[in-house]
Design an enzyme around this catalytic site. Structure first.
Site, PDB file in Angstrom:
ATOM      1  N   HIS A  13       0.817  -1.419   0.086  1.00 47.81           N
ATOM      2  CA  HIS A  13      -0.141   0.052   0.023  1.00 47.81           C
ATOM      3  C   HIS A  13       0.904   1.254  -0.044  1.00 47.81           C
ATOM      4  O   HIS A  13       2.109   1.325   0.151  1.00 47.81           O
ATOM      5  CB  HIS A  13      -0.691   0.137   1.452  1.00 47.81           C
TER       6      HIS A  13
ATOM      7  N   ARG B 138     -11.314  -3.538  -5.021  1.00 49.16           N
ATOM      8  CA  ARG B 138     -11.380  -4.352  -3.750  1.00 49.16           C
ATOM      9  C   ARG B 138     -12.282  -4.177  -2.890  1.00 49.16           C
ATOM     10  O   ARG B 138     -13.043  -3.243  -3.058  1.00 49.16           O
ATOM     11  CB  ARG B 138     -10.099  -4.030  -2.900  1.00 49.16           C
TER      12      ARG B 138
ATOM     13  N   ARG C  75     -13.922  -3.521  10.891  1.00 50.37           N
ATOM     14  CA  ARG C  75     -13.110  -2.694  11.780  1.00 50.37           C
ATOM     15  C   ARG C  75     -12.624  -1.678  10.725  1.00 50.37           C
ATOM     16  O   ARG C  75     -11.863  -0.695  11.194  1.00 50.37           O
ATOM     17  CB  ARG C  75     -12.098  -3.434  12.545  1.00 50.37           C
TER      18      ARG C  75
ATOM     19  N   ASP D 210       2.921  -6.750   2.326  1.00 53.26           N
ATOM     20  CA  ASP D 210       1.716  -5.751   3.074  1.00 53.26           C
ATOM     21  C   ASP D 210       2.149  -4.625   3.419  1.00 53.26           C
ATOM     22  O   ASP D 210       1.338  -3.909   4.342  1.00 53.26           O
ATOM     23  CB  ASP D 210       1.040  -6.868   3.985  1.00 53.26           C
TER      24      ASP D 210
END
Ligand code: 0GY
Length: 304
Positions: free
Chosen positions: A33, A124, A130, A248
């Site tokens: 990201h 996505r 959360r 990640d």
């Protein structure tokens, strides 16, 4: 945990260790990201966490440090449906990055085509309460039917909701990539209930892929993440054409247990022990999903 004067959190280490494992030339980090920079790309007013800037310069430095060639940058929930930070990073990557967007399901075809031109190859759908306020399955199905040719959807969910999500996943009209294998409880082992359930999903259609990612999120025993290695290696071995791998980075929401990126890279040969498997999960599979246009270019033009 590092928090700056504005209360923004850092979830990645500034001093990752070197990795022993060296990926093959052309390897793709297929799940990462960017955050901001906030001055250019403010976070969504609905963001569930506020991170410090983690822009393309840091991401590409990490890529080079560990010997990867390409990145697939996934829109993080803190940016909502404004994909500007991902598009900017792709534009600055010199062709070495592609992306996955998060869109308002009412997005029109012109805006989807613009995302395609900007290097986006999927959208996505996030089902983690959360992280997002709502996950409207009917609207997701509607936009999935209108995606540009060659796109897929990435779905993020937790193992507990897989049974209820099955009809939705089976109805998706394009290939599907599952983030972090649908977050199984890896302490159950390779043949535990979560992995068995996930395998039945993979067996339900041939175009479901998965990211063999995030030992730091899934293995509560912590490094060296042996439970993750034991549970995931058999899955990669049995579905070698469906697995992807990624760092990640910058590890959203992991500020309380920031992983060492070098240790994450060293997980690769533990879940993909042969050179052939490594080539599939780091090159063949992500290239087919994200750079299919490059790979289908003829190597020479026919004579006229
Ligand atoms: C991940 C996982 C997480 C966060 C996000 O978009 C996001 O904010 O994906 C998470 O908190 O589990 O894949 O980065």
């Amino acid at each position: 945990m590092s928090v700056d004067a504005e209360g923004r959190i850092r979830s990645w280490t500034l001093e990752p260790s070197p990795a022993r494992y060296k990926p093959p030339a052309g390897a793709v980090d297929a799940h990462c990201h960017v955050f901001g920079p906030q001055a250019l790309h403010p976070f969504s007013s609905r963001a569930k966490y506020l991170p410090q800037d983690a822009g393309p310069d840091l991401l590409f430095a990490l890529r080079d440090r560990y010997g990867f060639a390409r990145n697939v940058i996934v829109q993080a929930s803190c940016h909502g449906t404004d994909n500007g930070a991902v598009l900017d990073a792709i534009a600055r990557s010199n062709g070495t990055a592609r992306g996955v967007a998060v869109v308002d399901p009412a997005i029109d075809d012109i805006a989807l085509a613009a995302l395609h031109d900007g290097g986006i190859r999927g959208v996505r759908f996030n089902f983690l309460k959360r992280l997002v306020d709502d996950s409207p399955k009917d609207k997701f199905l509607d936009v999935a039917a209108r995606l540009p040719l060659g796109w897929h959807v990435v779905v993020y969910f937790e193992a507990a909701i897989l049974p209820e999500l099955r009809p939705f996943l089976e109805a998706l009209p394009v290939p599907v990539v599952i983030d972090h294998m649908g977050r199984p409880d890896v302490s159950q082992g390779a043949s535990g209930a979560d992995m068995r359930g996930f395998r039945t999903l993979l067996d339900s259609r041939p175009d479901i892929y998965f990211k063999a990612t995030c030992p730091d999120r899934l293995d509560l025993c912590g490094p060296p993440w042996d439970d993750f290695a034991h549970a995931v290696a058999p899955l990669v071995a049995d579905y070698p054409d469906r697995a992807l791998w990624g760092t990640d980075w910058p590890h959203p929401t992991m500020e309380a247990a920031i992983p060492d990126d070098g240790a994450l890279v060293d997980m690769i040969p533990r879940i993909a022990p042969t050179l052939e498997l490594q080539h599939k999960i780091l090159i063949d599979n992500p290239m087919a999903l994200y750079w299919a246009d490059e790979r289908s270019q003829p190597s020479c033009l026919p004579a006229i």
